[in-house]
Design a protein around this motif. Structure first.
Motif, short mmCIF file in Angstrom:
data_model
loop_
_atom_site.label_atom_id
_atom_site.label_comp_id
_atom_site.label_asym_id
_atom_site.label_seq_id
_atom_site.Cartn_x
_atom_site.Cartn_y
_atom_site.Cartn_z
N THR A 115 0.87 -1.18 0.00
CA THR A 115 0.00 0.00 0.00
C THR A 115 0.90 1.23 0.00
O THR A 115 1.77 1.37 0.87
CB THR A 115 -0.94 0.00 1.22
OG1 THR A 115 -1.78 -1.16 1.14
CG2 THR A 115 -1.82 1.24 1.24
N ILE A 117 0.86 5.27 0.01
CA ILE A 117 0.01 6.43 0.27
C ILE A 117 0.81 7.71 0.03
O ILE A 117 1.88 7.91 0.63
CB ILE A 117 -0.53 6.43 1.73
CG1 ILE A 117 -1.20 5.09 2.05
CG2 ILE A 117 -1.50 7.59 1.95
CD1 ILE A 117 -1.71 4.96 3.49
N ILE A 207 -3.04 5.05 -2.56
CA ILE A 207 -3.97 5.99 -1.93
C ILE A 207 -3.40 7.41 -2.03
O ILE A 207 -2.20 7.61 -1.82
CB ILE A 207 -4.21 5.62 -0.44
CG1 ILE A 207 -4.83 4.23 -0.32
CG2 ILE A 207 -5.09 6.66 0.25
CD1 ILE A 207 -5.08 3.77 1.13
N THR A 220 -0.42 10.75 -8.09
CA THR A 220 -0.86 9.48 -7.48
C THR A 220 -1.45 8.56 -8.54
O THR A 220 -1.16 7.37 -8.58
CB THR A 220 -1.88 9.78 -6.36
OG1 THR A 220 -1.18 10.44 -5.30
CG2 THR A 220 -2.54 8.52 -5.82
N THR A 232 -6.59 2.38 -7.21
CA THR A 232 -6.37 3.72 -6.66
C THR A 232 -7.56 4.14 -5.81
O THR A 232 -8.70 3.94 -6.21
CB THR A 232 -6.29 4.77 -7.80
OG1 THR A 232 -5.51 4.25 -8.85
CG2 THR A 232 -5.69 6.06 -7.31
N VAL A 233 -7.28 4.71 -4.66
CA VAL A 233 -8.33 5.30 -3.83
C VAL A 233 -7.94 6.75 -3.57
O VAL A 233 -6.85 7.02 -3.08
CB VAL A 233 -8.49 4.54 -2.50
CG1 VAL A 233 -9.41 5.30 -1.55
CG2 VAL A 233 -9.02 3.13 -2.74
N VAL A 235 -8.71 9.80 -1.38
CA VAL A 235 -9.39 10.12 -0.12
C VAL A 235 -9.85 11.58 -0.17
O VAL A 235 -9.06 12.47 -0.46
CB VAL A 235 -8.44 9.88 1.08
CG1 VAL A 235 -9.08 10.32 2.38
CG2 VAL A 235 -8.05 8.40 1.14
N GLN A 249 -11.77 6.39 5.98
CA GLN A 249 -11.66 6.09 4.55
C GLN A 249 -10.43 5.21 4.28
O GLN A 249 -10.48 4.27 3.48
CB GLN A 249 -11.55 7.37 3.72
CG GLN A 249 -12.82 8.20 3.66
CD GLN A 249 -12.63 9.43 2.75
OE1 GLN A 249 -12.25 9.31 1.59
NE2 GLN A 249 -12.89 10.60 3.28
N VAL A 250 -9.33 5.49 4.96
CA VAL A 250 -8.11 4.71 4.78
C VAL A 250 -8.33 3.29 5.29
O VAL A 250 -7.99 2.30 4.62
CB VAL A 250 -6.91 5.39 5.50
CG1 VAL A 250 -5.69 4.48 5.52
CG2 VAL A 250 -6.59 6.71 4.83
N SER A 253 -10.45 1.10 2.95
CA SER A 253 -9.69 0.64 1.77
C SER A 253 -8.76 -0.50 2.14
O SER A 253 -8.60 -1.46 1.38
CB SER A 253 -8.84 1.77 1.19
OG SER A 253 -9.60 2.90 1.01
#
Ligand code: MLT
Length: 267
Positions: A115, A117, A207, A220, A232-233, A235, A249-250, A253
């Motif tokens: 992951t 971020i 993320i 990103t 991909t997320v 936030v 939210q994190v 995911s």
């Protein structure tokens, strides 16, 4: 107090939960407490361990003048082994992402999922390197308090909560001066790992914070596009530090990643 002895240093970590190991890797100039909401929210799906990297938080001070990403990656491999695990889900933010990519390059078999971020694979530009020297000068001239004020303004989203501001200030003001200097030098000389991205074969979650000014949403998305099958997320209402700005939210995911609910990710 839990410490792992790795490469001659005592590294502090905080742990919650049981099950497969997930290792949380903080950014600069932060510490394990970046991940406290994740340890609380994910303990039912993973053995969550947030480590203070060498020189940071409660871990031993850094002795080498340059804290390289490879040195920190080798420490992480040592932590995973010291915890009795063969591999771990690696959850990383910003500088932690530079270290996670170095770890994947050096020891891919130890990484079960990745992951990333608010981070990047590219090296610093010439201007970026000069900005690191300028930051080191400001730190030594004006101290951590002034630098924390500046970073709180630059790193968090447009309407940061007082809680997020306070947590960020505690982390920055708790970082040793020599760690700032050594980590800035290490980030400055980190290599470009863009060519590694196409070779990542583990489930990967990228993320970003939709208000991050340091690593923009566009950067990103570009990072995620370069990694086969990455999800991909973005936030919402978060800057550079979604784990403290929008922990729910994190966590959601990460639960989806860990529980493999989006089965299309798994190859
Ligand atoms: C971080 O958040 O770890 C740093 O801002 C990354 C960087 O300065 O490149």
């Amino acid at each position: 107090m839990p410490f792992a002895r790795v490469n001659g240093n005592m590294l502090f970590y905080r742990e919650a939960g049981e099950g497969p190991l997930a290792l949380f890797v903080h950014g600069f100039p932060l510490d394990h407490s970046l991940w406290l909401d994740q340890l609380k929210g994910l303990a039912h799906v993973r053995r969550c361990v947030a480590v203070d990297m060498r020189g940071f938080g409660r871990s031993d001070p850094v002795v080498d003048p340059v804290l390289t990403m490879e040195m920190l990656a080798d420490d992480l491999a040592g932590v995973i082994e010291a915890l009795g695990a063969d591999s771990a889900d690696i959850v990383s933010l910003s500088m932690g992402g530079y270290v996670a990519l170095a770890l994947y390059e050096l020891r891919p078999a130890i990484v079960r999922s990745l992951t990333l971020i608010d981070t990047r694979a590219v090296a610093d530009t010439t201007e970026g390197r000069a900005a690191r020297d300028a930051m080191a000068d400001r730190l030594l001239d004006n101290g951590r308090h002034a630098l924390a004020t500046e970073m709180i303004g630059g790193l968090l989203g447009r309407s940061p909560s007082q809680r997020a501001q306070a947590r960020l200030r505690s982390m920055i003001e708790g970082t040793r001066y020599e760690t700032f200097i050594a980590a800035l030098a290490g980030m400055k000389e980190r290599p470009d790992r863009s060519s590694l991205l196409a070779r990542i074969e583990v489930p990967t979650l990228v993320i970003g914070g939709d208000e991050d000014a340091l690593i923009t949403p566009e950067q990103t998305r570009e990072l995620a596009d370069a990694i086969p099958g990455a999800r991909t997320v973005m936030v919402s209402e978060a800057g550079h530090l979604p784990p403290i700005e929008q922990p729910d939210q994190v966590n959601q995911s990460l639960i989806e990643l860990f529980e493999g609910r989006k089965v299309v990710w798994w190859r």
